[in-house]
Design a protein around this motif. Structure first.
Motif, PDB file in Angstrom:
ATOM      1  N   GLU A 183      -7.013 105.640  82.074  1.00  0.00           N
ATOM      2  CA  GLU A 183      -8.372 105.800  82.209  1.00  0.00           C
ATOM      3  C   GLU A 183      -9.150 105.734  80.770  1.00  0.00           C
ATOM      4  N   LEU A 184      -8.660 106.893  80.120  1.00  0.00           N
ATOM      5  CA  LEU A 184      -9.180 107.203  78.819  1.00  0.00           C
ATOM      6  C   LEU A 184      -8.802 106.053  77.900  1.00  0.00           C
ATOM      7  N   LEU A 185      -7.807 105.427  77.863  1.00  0.00           N
ATOM      8  CA  LEU A 185      -7.401 104.243  77.004  1.00  0.00           C
ATOM      9  C   LEU A 185      -8.039 102.863  77.302  1.00  0.00           C
ATOM     10  N   THR A 186      -8.339 102.701  78.581  1.00  0.00           N
ATOM     11  CA  THR A 186      -9.037 101.374  78.981  1.00  0.00           C
ATOM     12  C   THR A 186     -10.335 101.372  79.443  1.00  0.00           C
ATOM     13  N   GLY A 187     -11.083 102.604  79.197  1.00  0.00           N
ATOM     14  CA  GLY A 187     -12.604 102.706  79.985  1.00  0.00           C
ATOM     15  C   GLY A 187     -13.377 103.201  78.771  1.00  0.00           C
ATOM     16  N   TYR A 188     -13.010 103.707  77.623  1.00  0.00           N
ATOM     17  CA  TYR A 188     -14.027 104.177  76.559  1.00  0.00           C
ATOM     18  C   TYR A 188     -13.630 103.413  75.055  1.00  0.00           C
ATOM     19  N   GLY A 189     -13.224 102.429  75.171  1.00  0.00           N
ATOM     20  CA  GLY A 189     -13.173 101.670  73.787  1.00  0.00           C
ATOM     21  C   GLY A 189     -12.065 101.844  73.039  1.00  0.00           C
ATOM     22  N   PRO A 190     -12.037 101.561  71.703  1.00  0.00           N
ATOM     23  CA  PRO A 190     -10.906 102.001  70.913  1.00  0.00           C
ATOM     24  C   PRO A 190     -10.826 103.451  70.758  1.00  0.00           C
ATOM     25  N   ILE A 191      -9.673 104.004  70.871  1.00  0.00           N
ATOM     26  CA  ILE A 191      -9.420 105.435  70.615  1.00  0.00           C
ATOM     27  C   ILE A 191      -8.435 105.328  69.579  1.00  0.00           C
ATOM     28  N   GLY A 192      -8.964 106.254  68.200  1.00  0.00           N
ATOM     29  CA  GLY A 192      -8.041 106.352  67.209  1.00  0.00           C
ATOM     30  C   GLY A 192      -6.747 107.388  67.339  1.00  0.00           C
TER      31      GLY A 192
END
Length: 425
Positions: A183-192
């Motif tokens: 969820e976190l990596l598909t719903g909140y844009g690029p994650i560093g």
């Protein structure tokens, strides 16, 4: 055979692209040098720090805090603007700490800020949108352990007195974590970066398997450029992209958490502004800006980033003491950021008086604590073409010997950081 050959070529190309994205992300991470850690969750309501549930509180009683959690002062734009003005280039936000409360609208637990509180706003979504708008990278903290769920089993060495009487299955909990990470990596844009914590909960259980390889593979599959760090206080495991040090600079171990060897990966040290990570009303012992700037500079001289923590208040605002220090650090970074951003640790080993950072043919000598007018720098292997004070541009006299470099400062340093710029060949 042709189909198999094509498939193999596609797989190799995919791995190559993943590798390129990941390595570029590592370089950018090192260039950024300075980030802000935000420990904010349900625990902030207690004003006792993020480990309050571990102090003998029943988790079913603790969960009732959610019914009153209404951080009316939260403003993502204000947070990001203040952090950006400090010179920080990324934010690491606690999406789920050890208490198990999720700070986003997750579909895999109703124990989250949207469904369990009257606030009913996805603060992670608001923060992510503002970070992307203002050009600040977003990293996500995620706890591997949970002091409330019964399927976090077997129990670790913490959270044993929170009132759990039964237990579920580890496989269920592992799936739960991976579903949330997806969820976190598909719903909140690029994650560093994904910043994990909690491995140490089973560090006395030699047979326990966190099944990290599968989780790391999922992350790199979803976002190849997303870095993985784990605050396990060990030498990095396979699949990890950065090495984390807690409350200590690489090579030091005053807090007893960072005695591990230094790996050939990007490095990051996390440190608090005061004493706690989460908001604690009695902890007003904030480090002064000079101390924090010195910590940032000493980290850079050790080829590491500094992730500096703030514990937001229960009302959603950043503490005034933290805002003041962000402003003061920002004023210094606007003058001296060139000597920090994009640098790597210099050839000189860190000294009690200071450190060296490097960028191309430039070496920045950071004099932090020195009580003399002439400085010896144990720096060899290069010819120094020129030396000047970075802030004023004034040339300084120097002489080289086989042992190193003597620099005439002219006076005992009186500033936070006297930076001497060397041009070498």
């Amino acid at each position: 055979m042709r189909k198999l050959g094509s498939l193999a070529c596609c797989l190799l190309l995919s791995v190559a692209v993943w590798g390129q994205d990941n390595m570029a992300s590592r370089e950018k991470f090192q260039d950024n040098k300075f980030g802000i850690f935000l420990h904010w969750g349900l625990y902030s309501m207690t004003a006792q720090g993020e480990w309050y549930l571990n102090s003998g509180i029943r988790h079913d009683e603790y969960k009732k805090l959610a019914g009153g959690f209404y951080p009316a002062g939260f403003d993502a734009a204000e947070w990001v603007s203040a952090i950006k003005a400090s010179g920080a280039r990324y934010i690491c936000f606690t999406t789920r700490h050890h208490d198990g409360f999720s700070m986003w609208n997750t579909a895999f637990s109703d124990y989250n800020i949207v469904q369990a509180t009257p606030f009913k706003r996805d603060v992670l979504k608001e923060l992510a949108e503002e970070c992307h708008k203002q050009g600040i990278a977003l990293h996500l903290y995620y706890s591997h352990l949970d002091w409330g769920r019964e399927d976090y089993y077997p129990l670790g060495r913490t959270g044993r007195n929170t009132g759990r009487t039964g237990h579920g299955q580890w496989a269920t909990y592992y799936d739960f974590m991976n579903n949330q990470i997806r969820e976190l990596l598909t719903g909140y844009g690029p994650i560093g970066a994904m910043w994990f914590d909690g491995w140490w909960d089973h560090d006395q259980d030699s047979v326990f398997d966190w099944q990290l390889p599968g989780q790391y593979e999922l992350i790199h599959e979803l976002q190849p450029a997303c870095l993985i760090g784990n605050n396990h206080h060990q030498v990095p495991f396979e699949g990890e992209d950065i090495q984390i040090f807690e409350r200590d600079l690489p090579g030091e171990n005053t807090a007893g958490l960072s005695g591990q060897a230094i790996a050939r990966l990007p490095l990051e040290t996390c440190q608090t502004m005061n004493g706690m990570w989460g908001y604690k009303i009695a902890d007003q012992d904030y480090k002064d800006s000079k101390t924090l700037i010195h910590y940032l500079v000493r980290a850079a001289g050790r080829n590491a980033n500094l992730l500096l923590n703030i514990g937001p208040q229960p009302d959603g605002r950043l503490p005034q003491a933290a805002l003041q220090r962000l402003s003061e650090i920002g004023a210094w970074m606007r003058k001296f950021g060139q000597t920090i951003y994009g640098t790597r640790g210099g050839e000189m080993e860190p000294r009690p008086w200071g450190v060296m950072t490097s960028k191309g043919d430039i070496r920045y000598v950071h004099v932090l604590d020195y009580q003399d007018k002439e400085l010896f720098v144990p720096f060899t292997g290069f010819k120094v073409k020129s030396a000047r004070l970075f802030e004023s541009g004034k040339k300084v006299r120097f002489r080289q010997s086989p042992e190193g470099l003597w620099i005439t400062l002219g006076q005992v340093p009186q500033v936070v950081d006297l930076v001497v710029e060397l041009i070498v060949q």
